[in-house]
Scaffold this motif. Structure first.
Motif: not given
Length: 408
Positions: A64-73
């Motif tokens: 269920e982890a969210v990629a850091a790039d997705e969080v940043k965007a």
């Protein structure tokens, strides 16, 4: 690959890359390690940390982890939407005109704070007769053009960090308060609180205060005593007002109740203390310390926005971003053209299109003739470029502040 997960999904074998929270609110100041023991997990939970970034190349993954790039965007999209309205600019003089006076104000403030804190270490009382002229001088410079002092407060010697941090927090509190419509004694009291907020750190042993590695629980408990110690010191200061006392004691409180020393939450934290919390963290995480490298201002603000749901008053954080700008004066940025520039002034129309002085080409890896670029203008009229990233000066071996006042 870096991914973000809530702490409830942490399990042994995961590699923790970063805690989502300011580094002064928990003992994991150099927080990169494999989670092995339940004791570390309990310490993370007890510190009020809600989310962490894990490195799945160095430890276990999570479905269920969210990629850091997705969080940043997603965070950057939220910030852009929140700051879509143009900033309010009230400038009496230009940055160039104010800079010489600002340098003198900054130097004098540093000397006064160093003397006051040294006196506290020797057991002497704080005198408002020393603090008030400093606050008055900083206020005068901010009212003439806040960009000048803002461009100077990022310059910190690691050995003098505690003193210079106090000057910076005072400056930022005054600029922030002014942007919110504060004036007169209310603004002055906020400035005094900013100048004296860390006075209690003089009661913390140097070997703990400046420890480069991970703090033990006992050492972090010592750190957490400084708001209360500072409050006690100021209670003996003749004429001190309730606002500086409140700021000094409560600038490490967090909205979710995870802060210290009183575990205040929500409306129990005053507006001034909420402002001080934002200012204190911003200045701390953008500065080089013995235990971490300072972040570019734009990245620091993005991280603070990400943390704001749990830690900060988001409306105040939004106002603070408007106050300092996404790319504050003195920031180094890289343009789409490959040039590096230092921000010299905010743009009335947009926080994302400041005025720069470009001076370096990343394509040729060399200096170029300094030139002013107004990103709010079209190509052919002194603009026509776009910021692609905030940069760390050490990466390119440059000192952007050398070019704040160079003739174009």
């Amino acid at each position: 690959m870096l991914k973000k997960i809530p702490v409830g999904r942490l399990r042994p074998g995961m590699f923790i890359h970063e805690m989502c929270g300011d580094w002064m609110s928990h003992p994991f100041w150099r927080a990169q390690f494999v989670l092995k023991a339940d004791g570390d997990l309990r310490r993370i939970v007890d510190a009020g940390i809600q989310h962490v970034y894990i490195d799945t190349d160095r430890g276990l993954d999570d479905v269920e982890a969210v990629a850091a790039d997705e969080v940043k965007a997603a965070v950057e999209e939220e910030i852009s939407a929140a700051l879509s309205a143009p900033p309010e600019q009230i400038l009496r003089v230009s940055v160039r005109e104010e800079m010489a006076r600002a340098r003198k104000v900054h130097e004098q403030a540093h000397k006064v704070v160093r003397t006051m804190m040294s006196d506290v270490r020797l057991g002497k009382a704080v005198s408002l007769e020393d603090a008030e002229p400093v606050v008055e001088a900083i206020t005068g410079s901010v009212l003439r053009n806040s960009g000048a002092l803002m461009g100077l407060i990022g310059i910190k010697n690691k050995d003098d960090y505690t003193f210079l941090h106090s000057v910076s927090v005072c400056t930022l509190m005054i600029a922030f308060g002014r942007s919110l419509g504060l004036a007169g004694d209310e603004l002055r009291q906020g400035g005094i609180g900013g100048l004296l907020h860390d006075i209690g750190k003089m009661k913390v042993p140097d070997e703990v205060l400046n420890k480069p590695g991970r703090l033990t629980d006992a050492e972090f408990d010592l750190i957490k005593q400084h708001p209360g110690d500072g409050h006690a010191v100021l209670l003996d200061t003749a004429g001190i007002g309730p606002v500086p006392l409140d700021i000094t004691r409560h600038h490490h409180e967090r909205l979710d109740g995870s802060g210290y020393p009183d575990k205040l939450a929500g409306d129990a934290i005053s507006t001034m203390a909420r402002m001080a919390a934002i200012v204190d963290v911003y200045d701390a995480i953008t500065a080089d310390r013995c235990y971490h490298k300072g972040l570019p201002a734009a990245e620091a603000l993005r991280k603070m926005w990400e943390w704001s749901t749990d830690h900060f008053d988001q409306k105040l954080l939004q106002a603070f971003m408007r106050c300092v700008g996404i790319y504050p004066v003195g920031s180094l940025v890289k343009l789409e053209s490959g040039r590096l520039g230092v921000v010299i002034e905010q743009n009335d129309s947009s926080l994302l299109t400041p005025r720069l002085r470009v001076f370096f080409s990343t394509k040729s890896n060399g200096y170029i003739k300094p030139e002013v670029v107004d990103l709010g203008r079209k190509l052919g009229s002194g603009g026509g470029d776009r910021i692609v990233s905030a940069e760390v000066p050490d990466k390119w071996g440059v000192d952007p502040r050398r070019f704040l006042l160079v003739d174009a």
